[in-house]
Scaffold this active site. Structure first.
Site, PDB file in Angstrom:
ATOM      1  N   ASP A   1       0.845  -1.191   0.000  1.00  9.26           N
ATOM      2  CA  ASP A   1       0.000   0.000   0.000  1.00  9.26           C
ATOM      3  C   ASP A   1       0.882   1.244   0.000  1.00  9.26           C
ATOM      4  OD1 ASP A   1      -2.164  -1.677   0.286  1.00  9.26           O
ATOM      5  OD2 ASP A   1      -2.358  -1.343   2.454  1.00  9.26           O
ATOM      6  N   ARG A   2       0.346   2.335  -0.506  1.00  7.96           N
ATOM      7  CA  ARG A   2       1.062   3.618  -0.464  1.00  7.96           C
ATOM      8  C   ARG A   2       1.464   3.955   0.975  1.00  7.96           C
ATOM      9  NH1 ARG A   2      -1.344   9.477  -0.141  1.00  7.96           N
ATOM     10  NH2 ARG A   2       0.598  10.645  -0.290  1.00  7.96           N
TER      11      ARG A   2
END
Length: 302
Positions: A146-147
């Site tokens: 995930d970012r």
């Protein structure tokens, strides 16, 4: 906005500043010319911008022939162009390359840096940064973080060997270890395994649990208790989207600074002051090509 060219034969437009050309197969429909189609297809890009790109020769067909505003629209034709963003906020954190050989690049990703171009991120993504640094058009992530998550992630350098490494993740023979800071969990013996059935949530980016056959599994242990939180070691045996975030939230101990679980908070846009306290600490596997044991660990700390 189209797909990025990733190793499917030679693209007629070269990689530029780390950005590979995107491509699009023209769909069924009636448009008087290419300009009319492009403006309708991509309403966020104005007519003047498409005219300018076409004048530069940045919109071409599969043979590399430049397309002009008045070029005929032909269904089934493949066109290539560069994705561009007028404004992009710099992300003030750097990645570190931990290892590289002829097949792999292993990277320590910072918080807040997206893996690949998407939405409002293009140059400020790990993939484009690495392509600029290494000058390699075929570079592709083998798995994703995930970012909001930092830590170890692996990229493939060669299309010829990519499948061998991707299959390790599909067969779940990769050993992945994460760390997370979260509230102290009472009334449990550690380590223990948490299982649940995870499905897509009501909002497109969220996941949720429902009754039924479990399809997600995480081994949870304690590394240390701190004054304000507990540092957990997490070993996921499955790779569901947001799995670790959902599992800890469901146990009543959401990860510190999680803006999605248990409640999705308003988007913070460019605020990078409160990173999610989740780290992909280490990855280990037997290399499918050499047979050697590979172990990579993040240098970051929570």
């Amino acid at each position: 906005m189209g797909r990025q060219q990733q190793g499917h034969g030679k693209a007629p437009l070269p990689m530029r500043d780390g950005v590979a050309a995107s491509y699009l197969w023209l769909p069924e429909g009636q448009w008087p010319d290419m300009l009319t189609f492009m403006v309708q297809r991509y309403p966020d890009v104005n007519e003047a911008s498409w005219r300018e790109r076409m004048a530069r020769g940045d919109v071409v067909d599969a043979d590399g022939t430049p397309l002009h505003p008045a070029s005929a629209y032909r269904r089934g034709m493949r066109i290539f162009y560069y994705r561009e963003l007028e404004r992009e906020t710099p992300i003030p954190f750097s990645e570190q390359i931990l290892f590289q050989d002829e097949h792999l690049v292993v990277v320590d990703k910072p918080h807040f840096l997206p893996m690949i171009p998407t939405g409002r991120f293009l140059h400020e993504t790990l993939l484009v940064r690495l392509k600029k640094t290494l000058g390699e058009e075929e570079l592709t992530p083998i798995h994703r973080l995930d970012r909001e998550t930092a830590g170890v992630v692996i990229f493939s350098r060669r299309q010829s060997s990519r499948g061998a490494y991707q299959s390790m993740f599909q067969k779940r023979v990769i050993e992945k270890e994460y760390e997370a800071l979260a509230p102290r969990l009472q009334g449990r013996e550690f380590p223990f395994t948490y299982r649940s059935r995870m499905v897509d949530g009501d909002k497109f980016f969220l996941m949720r649990e429902e009754p039924g056959e479990p399809n997600s599994e995480t081994l949870i242990d304690v590394i240390e208790h701190r004054a304000d939180a507990t540092l957990y070691r997490l070993r996921p045996h499955t790779g569901r989207k947001h799995q670790l975030r959902v599992h800890l939230s469901s146990l009543g101990i959401p990860i510190v600074n999680d803006a999605f679980y248990p409640v999705a908070l308003p988007c913070k846009q460019d605020d990078v002051s409160q990173p999610l306290k989740l780290l992909a600490r280490a990855i280990a596997f037997t290399d499918p090509l050499s047979g050697l044991r590979r172990e990579f660990a993040s240098a970051r700390a929570l």
